[in-house]
Structures are given as C-alpha cells and as structure tokens.
Design an enzyme around this catalytic site. Structure first.
Site, mmCIF file in Angstrom:
data_model
loop_
_atom_site.group_PDB
_atom_site.id
_atom_site.type_symbol
_atom_site.label_atom_id
_atom_site.label_comp_id
_atom_site.label_asym_id
_atom_site.label_seq_id
_atom_site.Cartn_x
_atom_site.Cartn_y
_atom_site.Cartn_z
ATOM 1 C CE LYS A 293 -2.869 2.733 3.159
ATOM 2 N NZ LYS A 293 -3.407 2.808 4.541
ATOM 3 C CG ASP B 4 -5.722 8.496 4.366
ATOM 4 O OD1 ASP B 4 -6.667 8.914 3.669
ATOM 5 O OD2 ASP B 4 -5.863 7.705 5.312
ATOM 6 C CE LYS C 64 -6.325 9.797 7.713
ATOM 7 N NZ LYS C 64 -6.730 8.751 8.649
ATOM 8 C CG ASP D 56 -1.722 5.612 4.990
ATOM 9 O OD1 ASP D 56 -1.424 4.599 5.634
ATOM 10 O OD2 ASP D 56 -2.893 5.872 4.648
ATOM 11 C CG ASP E 281 -9.618 7.883 7.107
ATOM 12 O OD1 ASP E 281 -8.627 7.965 6.352
ATOM 13 O OD2 ASP E 281 -9.560 8.104 8.330
ATOM 14 C CD GLU F 60 -6.616 5.240 2.793
ATOM 15 O OE1 GLU F 60 -5.482 4.890 3.151
ATOM 16 O OE2 GLU F 60 -7.488 5.602 3.604
ATOM 17 N NE ARG G 254 -10.318 -1.153 5.117
ATOM 18 C CZ ARG G 254 -10.794 -1.218 6.358
ATOM 19 N NH1 ARG G 254 -11.930 -1.886 6.594
ATOM 20 N NH2 ARG G 254 -10.165 -0.616 7.342
#
Length: 510
Positions: free
Chosen positions: A258, A263, A270, A281, A341, A343, A345
């Site tokens: 990933k 993010d 957020k 991230d 949020d 995202e 996965r």
C-alpha cells in the site's frame, strides 16, 4: 541514497595504532567481562571510580583502542518477556555517543548470546545503529549528513558484513520512500525513485502510469485517487517489480504494498489534527520496494519474488469518491464504500487480484500484503505488527513467519481471521457483495484490522482460493500501522518493518 556500510574486522585491529578506526563500542550483558584483555583491564580500573560502567551506556578514555574512545553499552534482558529488540535500543544509544564524541569510523563488538531468541542480536544491533544515524532525504538534500558512514563489526564473516550492507541498502530505501514529504515523494516521484534505486540490480521494474489502463485494471485504487486525477503530479501509479533467480524456481512470493502518498481521509475527512503524519501512509509500499532492493543485491537462489506497489493520493475534492458508492473491484466483486478513510484496503484488493491471477501458474506461491492499514492494529499491538493469515496460511506459514519476525527484531502478533469477520462485512441489501468498512474508524470497531483483512480476501477474489478450493492459495496480510514509525508517528524515523522478517523468512524457504 546514503547507506551505512558494514565491514568485517578482525579483533587484531584493537590497537591504539590502528588509524582506520577511531572508537570501540562494546555491547554485552556484562561489559566488564569482555574477552579483550587490554580493554577488560581498562574497564575494571574505570569501574573502580565510576559506578556507571557496566550499568549505563558510557563513553570513556581507553588508550589501548583505536581513537582512544571506548563506549560500553550494557544489555539488560528480561528473561521472561524480553525480545532481541533491546539490542537495537542499546546500540542506538551507543552510536549516538560515538558520533557525539567525534568518531567517524567506529568498531562494534556484540557479545554472542546463546539463547534462541537472541540469535540475530548482532544484526539487530547493527541496524539499530543505522536507524539512529539515518537522516531524512530532505535533510540530506539540504546539506546535512551523518558523520558516521562506516561501522566495523568485530569477528564476523565477510559474507555477514555484505549481507547486512545489502539489507541496510533496502532499509535505507524504505526510509526514504516512507519518510519523505508528500510532494517530494508524490506518486510519480516515488515511482522514479524506485526505478533509479533498483537500477543495476536483478530486479525488473515497470511503472504503469497510463490513466485509462489504471482506471480499467485498478478500479478501486482509482476510486481512491479520483479527486487527484486533475492534478498531474498526484495521479496514481502502479509499480511492478520482479526478481527471477538463476536456475530453478522452487517458491514464489507475491507481495502487494500500500502506497497512499497522502491520506486526507477523502470525503470522510480526517479531523482534529488527524491528517498530520499521513504522508507516512506509504510505509507498506516502501518496505516492499526496500525488500526488492535487498534481494536484487543478494540474488538469492530458488525464490522468485513478484510485487505490485499501489501509489495513490486520497484527496478531497469535488470528484472525491464518497460513502455509499458501489464500485466493482478488479476481481468483479461489488464493493459498497463504508468510509473513504478506509482506502488502503481498496488499493490492496486490486493489487492482490492481479497477483492472484499471477499465482495460478506460479511455483509454490505465497501471497502477502503489507500496509499501514488500520489504527486498530496500532492500538491493539503497539510496535508489534499484526500477521493476519487466511485459512490456507493459518496452519504453518503464519506461525513460521511470526516466529521469524520476533527473532529478527521486528516482533509480530498472530491475529487469525474468524467467521464473523466475513459476516460483518457482507452487504445484506444485495445491492453489493461486500462492505469496504464500517462507517466508523477502525480503532472504534471491534476486530477492526481483522475486518479489513476479511474485506481484502473477499474483494480480491482470494476468497475463492480457500483451504477447500480446487487451487488453495496461502495469503497473509501484514498490518504494520504501529510498527512502521519509531517514536513520533508524525515525524519519527521509518523502521522499514517487515523487511528483515521477509529476508529471514525467504532464507528458510531456500
């Protein structure tokens, strides 16, 4: 990219006349019992007037060692619950003392510990030094550099020193990719950095940057990046990496990473300062790229490694994807978005769907995903990363991998899936096949990181390759959310977890 170099050095180098080295670090449970007579004599004399010797990390004058600098670093081991990572902590303190004293080329001796859980103590200590000395890419580009660029390791083999340097090259690449701010390491820049860093190795690199291709082949990932498409430098990329060994292939590792460059949380924005640090991230993709760098340098036999890195920015904008949308994954699974949020996965599901297809014709395939995926894993396990296997990987692979992680100084917690994880994420309305997440953040949901893995298994098509399938495929998700950064989660140093674990696990397969 600056890499700390490790060198094999004989104990014969421990003389004050040696100008190649300028300090000696002793890491031992009992530094006063060090096997070098002149050093031991000096330490016993100093201990008579300084009670810190053997109790704390201390820099002292010792005329019989190179540079006359002697740093003693006692290791305090908890016999019941301790792990090898204590060697990294002590080594970080010791190398800081060496650098502050003006040393540029220190030697290090690590006492052999016969207990099985400490078999990698020297390696862990060496990487503790490298972790402490690493400076961010932005700092180096501004002209700052660590004074120490070489570390001599006493009484190790030349092969060990070479392997450690190659591992550190991968870890350094990981830190650069993960720890650099989101504009300097935007998707195109991340991809370019991979291409340049892997040039000259045995790793083949391909960057997929055609937007039409990405929209067609990575629909969930492109939904995450939809609000970024209008900004050219923020547009998604997929980096494909492959290492093929010389000779017979006996095992195949297929790994998804990933790489969410930043993010914002997307439309499920957020708040409360939660965006700060979200340039980290991309730690999963960074660790996978670093692992590929290491194997490209060391060229292990018998194991083919294929990786895909999904690089995308989860931006806020008028075209951002939103909760309640239903989007078909690459595997054809209809996904209802629960929270934008969640995202990462989505990115992994598309990557793993491609790797799933590649695994069908691979020799002894094993699939992995690596991600700073859920705050739930970080809250549950802290600095330990979660290993979440599917039913095929559960009996053997998961236990072996988790045990390797602990010995490598990257402790992990085995976190199996359960039937309810799949039940909770099913879409009972029939409008979709699966929910991407609950509407709340993962840390506020029971079994948050297991639910995320259950979604990945389902949306990627791996659910059709379970233990009772015609072609079972072992898969394990590695949630490194709590382990990817040392110290301050916003601005601390990336750890490169689980690069060492992957390397030692691969060594078991060979």
């Amino acid at each position: 990219m600056v890499v700390l170099q490790f060198f094999q050095v004989s104990s014969d180098a421990l003389t004050s006349s040696n100008v190649d080295w300028d300090a000696l670090i002793i890491i031992s449970q009992n530094p006063l019992a060090v096997p070098f007579e002149s050093v031991r004599t000096a330490l016993l004399q100093q201990a008579a007037i300084d009670k810190r010797i053997g109790q704390q990390v201390v820099l002292s004058l010792c005329p019989s060692v190179p540079g006359q600098r002697l740093i003693t670093a006692p290791v305090q081991i908890d016999d019941e619950y301790g792990d090898v990572s204590v060697y990294a902590e002590v080594a970080q303190q010791a190398i800081s003392q060496a650098q502050a004293s003006g040393a540029k080329r220190p030697l290090m001796w690590v006492e052999h510990n016969p207990q099985p859980q400490f078999v990698q103590a020297l390696e862990v200590a060496a990487f503790g030094c490298a972790q402490q000395l690493w400076l961010p890419l932005e700092a180096r580009e501004a002209g700052h550099h660590a004074a120490i660029e070489s570390l001599g390791l006493l009484d190790v083999s030349a092969e060990t020193a070479l392997q450690l340097t190659a591992l550190e090259a991968g870890k350094s690449l990981t830190r650069d990719l993960c720890g650099t701010e989101p504009e300097r390491m935007a998707p195109y820049a991340f991809a370019d950095y991979c291409v340049k860093s892997l040039a000259g190795t045995d790793v083949q690199v391909e960057v997929i940057d055609d937007i039409d291709t990405l929209l067609s082949d990575y629909p969930l990932m492109c939904a995450v990046g939809r609000a970024s498409l209008s900004v050219e430098r923020h547009q998604p990329r997929v980096v494909q990496l492959e290492y093929r060994p010389v000779g017979e292939v006996r095992h195949t590792l297929l790994i998804a990473g990933k790489g969410v460059i930043f993010d914002t949380g997307g439309a499920s924005i957020k708040v409360g300062g939660g965006m700060s640090g979200m340039s980290r991230d991309k730690g999963g993709a960074a660790a996978v790229a670093g692992f590929m760098k290491t194997i490209g340098l060391l060229q292990p036999a018998g194991v083919r490694v294929v990786a895909q890195l999904g690089l995308v920015r989860n931006s806020i904008g008028s075209d951002a994807y939103v909760p309640d949308e239903i989007i078909a994954s690459h595997a054809g699974v209809r996904v209802r978005i629960g929270n934008t949020d969640a995202e990462g996965r989505l990115v992994l599901a598309d990557l793993l769907s491609h790797l799933r297809l590649a695994a069908k014709d691979a020799v002894q395939p094993q699939l992995f995903s690596v991600a700073t995926l859920t705050s739930h894993a970080g809250r549950a396990y802290g600095r330990h990363f979660a290993t979440v296997p599917n039913s095929v990987a559960q009996p053997v692979l998961a236990a072996n991998f988790t045990a390797v992680a602990r010995v490598a100084g990257e402790p992990a917690m085995l976190s199996p899936l359960a039937h309810e994880d799949f039940s909770v994420i099913s879409d009972t309305s029939l409008a979709a096949d699966v929910l991407s997440s609950m509407h709340l953040g993962s840390s506020m949901v029971t079994r948050g990181h297991q639910l995320a893995t259950a979604f990945i298994v389902t949306a990627s098509g791996l659910a059709k390759h379970g233990a009772n399938a015609k072609q079972p495929l072992p898969f394990m998700h590695l949630d490194i959310a709590g382990a990817a950064i040392e110290g301050d989660p916003r601005y601390g140093k990336p750890t490169a977890v689980p690069l060492q674990t992957f390397w030692h696990y691969l060594q078991q397969l060979i």
